[in-house]
Design a protein around this motif. Structure first.
Motif, PDB file in Angstrom:
ATOM      1  N   ASN A 168       0.854  -1.180   0.000  1.00  0.00           N
ATOM      2  CA  ASN A 168       0.000   0.000   0.000  1.00  0.00           C
ATOM      3  C   ASN A 168       0.898   1.240   0.000  1.00  0.00           C
ATOM      4  O   ASN A 168       1.285   1.720   1.071  1.00  0.00           O
ATOM      5  CB  ASN A 168      -0.928  -0.003   1.216  1.00  0.00           C
ATOM      6  N   PRO A 169       1.259   1.745  -1.199  1.00  0.00           N
ATOM      7  CA  PRO A 169       2.188   2.875  -1.294  1.00  0.00           C
ATOM      8  C   PRO A 169       1.761   4.110  -0.508  1.00  0.00           C
ATOM      9  O   PRO A 169       2.606   4.926  -0.134  1.00  0.00           O
ATOM     10  CB  PRO A 169       2.241   3.173  -2.793  1.00  0.00           C
ATOM     11  N   ALA A 170       0.484   4.250  -0.205  1.00  0.00           N
ATOM     12  CA  ALA A 170       0.014   5.412   0.556  1.00  0.00           C
ATOM     13  C   ALA A 170       0.537   5.401   1.995  1.00  0.00           C
ATOM     14  O   ALA A 170       0.496   6.424   2.677  1.00  0.00           O
ATOM     15  CB  ALA A 170      -1.506   5.462   0.557  1.00  0.00           C
ATOM     16  N   LEU A 171       1.052   4.267   2.466  1.00  0.00           N
ATOM     17  CA  LEU A 171       1.533   4.157   3.847  1.00  0.00           C
ATOM     18  C   LEU A 171       2.946   4.693   4.053  1.00  0.00           C
ATOM     19  O   LEU A 171       3.403   4.814   5.176  1.00  0.00           O
ATOM     20  CB  LEU A 171       1.476   2.695   4.309  1.00  0.00           C
ATOM     21  N   ILE A 172       3.635   5.035   2.966  1.00  0.00           N
ATOM     22  CA  ILE A 172       5.001   5.544   3.120  1.00  0.00           C
ATOM     23  C   ILE A 172       4.946   6.930   3.759  1.00  0.00           C
ATOM     24  O   ILE A 172       4.093   7.750   3.430  1.00  0.00           O
ATOM     25  CB  ILE A 172       5.757   5.541   1.772  1.00  0.00           C
TER      26      ILE A 172
END
Length: 189
Positions: A169-173
């Protein structure tokens, strides 16, 4: 005749060596600019030469140009969720957020056949192309210790999931807008 062929071969080798040295210099400049753009808490965790972006050529072999892969580790811990043989659900912090970045020569390209590979994983995105370098990146996670992960989780787990990983989930970076910052840094803004 033989001397002319030998001279031509030496010229080609010399030009290739000069081009390779220039590619390396431009890649190192891009790496320096990228590192300078890192937000607080981010650092280089791993650097490997002779690499190409993960997932490219997934169903085929690659014999073209190679570059440098750098894994940047961030400050945010990443939990693994796992299930024991008795069905108990557990969570353990064994990793940290990461950004995997490949600095490639401009003549690098993914195989068009790769798009026909249906088992191909999510691909890194190209964040920059210019000044003698192409840069690909993807959010991920990085284990603190592979042996600790093996001992604490894999020896007893029957199922492992990474829902907190920026790789899933790239939004968690935590580095919000990393694509824009990276691209601007590489352009020199």
């Amino acid at each position: 005749m033989r001397t002319a062929a030998l001279s031509a071969s030496l010229l080609v080798l010399t030009l290739a060596t000069v081009a390779s040295a220039e590619d390396t210099r431009q890649q190192e400049q891009a790496i320096s600019r990228f590192v300078a753009s890192l937000p607080p808490g981010w650092q280089i965790a791993q650097r490997d030469q002779n690499q190409y972006p993960w997932g490219h050529y997934f169903c085929s072999s690659h014999s073209g140009p190679l570059g440098t892969k750098i894994v940047f580790a961030g400050p945010k811990p990443v939990k693994v969720q796992w299930t024991t043989a008795t069905g108990e659900e557990r969570q353990t912090i064994v990793a940290q957020e990461a950004l995997e970045v490949w600095f490639m020569p401009t003549d690098y390209s993914d195989s068009w056949l790769s798009w026909l590979c249906f088992s191909r994983p999510a691909q890194p995105i190209e964040v920059y192309s210019g000044n003698g370098v192409r840069v690909f990146a993807r959010p991920a996670h990085r284990l603190y210790s592979e042996s600790k992960f093996q001992q604490e989780v894999l020896t007893t787990a029957v199922a492992v999931r990474w829902p907190d990983s920026p790789g899933n989930n790239p939004a968690l970076i935590s580095w919000e807008g990393w694509e824009k910052y990276a691209s601007n840094a590489l352009v020199g803004k």
